[in-house]
Motif scaffolding. Sequence first.
Motif, PDB file in Angstrom:
ATOM      1  N   UNK A 201     -23.781  78.549 -63.246  1.00 21.81           N
ATOM      2  CA  UNK A 201     -24.624  79.190 -62.233  1.00 21.81           C
ATOM      3  C   UNK A 201     -25.945  79.637 -62.861  1.00 21.81           C
ATOM      4  N   UNK A 202     -25.883  80.260 -64.028  1.00 20.37           N
ATOM      5  CA  UNK A 202     -27.112  80.751 -64.665  1.00 20.37           C
ATOM      6  C   UNK A 202     -28.076  79.615 -65.007  1.00 20.37           C
ATOM      7  N   UNK A 203     -27.544  78.483 -65.429  1.00 16.78           N
ATOM      8  CA  UNK A 203     -28.407  77.372 -65.830  1.00 16.78           C
ATOM      9  C   UNK A 203     -28.974  76.590 -64.648  1.00 16.78           C
ATOM     10  N   UNK A 204     -28.322  76.679 -63.471  1.00 13.59           N
ATOM     11  CA  UNK A 204     -28.719  75.803 -62.364  1.00 13.59           C
ATOM     12  C   UNK A 204     -29.068  76.543 -61.076  1.00 13.59           C
ATOM     13  N   UNK A 205     -29.222  77.843 -61.113  1.00 14.81           N
ATOM     14  CA  UNK A 205     -29.516  78.574 -59.880  1.00 14.81           C
ATOM     15  C   UNK A 205     -30.932  78.280 -59.402  1.00 14.81           C
ATOM     16  N   UNK A 206     -31.068  78.298 -58.089  1.00 13.81           N
ATOM     17  CA  UNK A 206     -32.357  78.076 -57.453  1.00 13.81           C
ATOM     18  C   UNK A 206     -32.986  79.434 -57.163  1.00 13.81           C
ATOM     19  N   UNK A 207     -34.303  79.521 -57.153  1.00 14.90           N
ATOM     20  CA  UNK A 207     -34.941  80.813 -56.889  1.00 14.90           C
ATOM     21  C   UNK A 207     -34.676  81.277 -55.457  1.00 14.90           C
ATOM     22  N   UNK A 208     -34.357  82.553 -55.339  1.00 16.78           N
ATOM     23  CA  UNK A 208     -34.109  83.148 -54.018  1.00 16.78           C
ATOM     24  C   UNK A 208     -35.391  83.814 -53.533  1.00 16.78           C
TER      25      UNK A 208
ATOM     26  N   UNK B  64     -26.462  69.895 -46.998  1.00 13.93           N
ATOM     27  CA  UNK B  64     -25.396  69.838 -47.997  1.00 13.93           C
ATOM     28  C   UNK B  64     -25.887  69.558 -49.401  1.00 13.93           C
ATOM     29  N   UNK B  65     -27.189  69.587 -49.605  1.00  5.83           N
ATOM     30  CA  UNK B  65     -27.725  69.351 -50.944  1.00  5.83           C
ATOM     31  C   UNK B  65     -27.652  70.606 -51.799  1.00  5.83           C
TER      32      UNK B  65
ATOM     33  N   UNK C  47     -23.934  69.169 -56.812  1.00  9.96           N
ATOM     34  CA  UNK C  47     -23.212  68.619 -57.968  1.00  9.96           C
ATOM     35  C   UNK C  47     -22.614  69.752 -58.804  1.00  9.96           C
ATOM     36  N   UNK C  48     -23.395  70.790 -59.009  1.00 15.89           N
ATOM     37  CA  UNK C  48     -22.925  71.939 -59.796  1.00 15.89           C
ATOM     38  C   UNK C  48     -21.822  72.668 -59.036  1.00 15.89           C
ATOM     39  N   UNK C  49     -21.970  72.783 -57.718  1.00 15.79           N
ATOM     40  CA  UNK C  49     -20.941  73.449 -56.910  1.00 15.79           C
ATOM     41  C   UNK C  49     -19.625  72.691 -56.967  1.00 15.79           C
ATOM     42  N   UNK C  50     -19.686  71.366 -57.038  1.00 15.12           N
ATOM     43  CA  UNK C  50     -18.463  70.578 -57.171  1.00 15.12           C
ATOM     44  C   UNK C  50     -17.774  70.865 -58.502  1.00 15.12           C
ATOM     45  N   UNK C  51     -18.554  71.010 -59.560  1.00 19.70           N
ATOM     46  CA  UNK C  51     -17.990  71.345 -60.875  1.00 19.70           C
ATOM     47  C   UNK C  51     -17.373  72.746 -60.863  1.00 19.70           C
ATOM     48  N   UNK C  52     -18.046  73.663 -60.169  1.00 21.69           N
ATOM     49  CA  UNK C  52     -17.516  75.032 -60.063  1.00 21.69           C
ATOM     50  C   UNK C  52     -16.228  75.028 -59.242  1.00 21.69           C
TER      51      UNK C  52
ATOM     52  N   UNK D 235     -18.812  79.414 -51.580  1.00 21.95           N
ATOM     53  CA  UNK D 235     -18.716  80.035 -50.264  1.00 21.95           C
ATOM     54  C   UNK D 235     -19.238  79.134 -49.156  1.00 21.95           C
ATOM     55  N   UNK D 236     -20.393  78.521 -49.349  1.00 15.19           N
ATOM     56  CA  UNK D 236     -20.981  77.654 -48.331  1.00 15.19           C
ATOM     57  C   UNK D 236     -21.262  76.308 -48.972  1.00 15.19           C
ATOM     58  N   UNK D 237     -20.534  75.294 -48.492  1.00 15.32           N
ATOM     59  CA  UNK D 237     -20.749  73.931 -48.974  1.00 15.32           C
ATOM     60  C   UNK D 237     -20.667  73.018 -47.760  1.00 15.32           C
ATOM     61  N   UNK D 238     -21.794  72.796 -47.115  1.00 19.09           N
ATOM     62  CA  UNK D 238     -21.830  71.931 -45.936  1.00 19.09           C
ATOM     63  C   UNK D 238     -21.619  70.488 -46.361  1.00 19.09           C
TER      64      UNK D 238
END
Length: 178
Positions: free
Chosen positions: A83-90, A120-121, A137-142, A151-154
């Motif tokens: 998560x830390x390496x691939x998070x998007x800016x909020x 779903x990206x 891709x990262x969410x699939x690994x998580x 929590x949300x994966x469309x």
Amino acid sequence: MPSLQDQLLKAGLVDKKQVKQVNKEKRKQTNVARRSAEEVVDEVKQQAEQARLEKVQRDRELNRQRDQELHNKAIAAQIKQLVDNNRQPKGGDVEYNFTDGKQIKKIRMKPEMQQQLIRGQLTIVKSAGEYELVPRIIADKIALRDPGCVLVANAIAATDTKDDDPYADYVIPDDLMW
């Protein structure tokens, strides 16, 4: 060093007659045990063996719990690192509402990110009590490590090639020869 019997005799706590009687009883027991087919069960040894077996079982259970805790910590560390390496800016103009268990939560994002989330990206994951946007891709690994974190994966929407195809207006002839 004199034996215990000798020490008791010397102290005057027992007499020779009692010592002879105890020795005679011991010899009888050993002869009976030797002659009979049955084993003489030593209750003290049996209890000690039972206690040893229970201790071994307890130790195995404690080791299994300790290994499970270490495994859970390792998985949590891997998820945190992903998560830390691939998070998007909020932050942005759009509020996106989603559920975490029975609670409704909000996260602010840019409109482009909202569209990516809808297609779903991007996905929303929970890591260390924080909600973060990460690529699919990262969410699939998580999700392989802990499905409860995502929590949300469309579903990934198929992109319409008709809208993007610049040659959609041109008809391909049937009699085209190469």
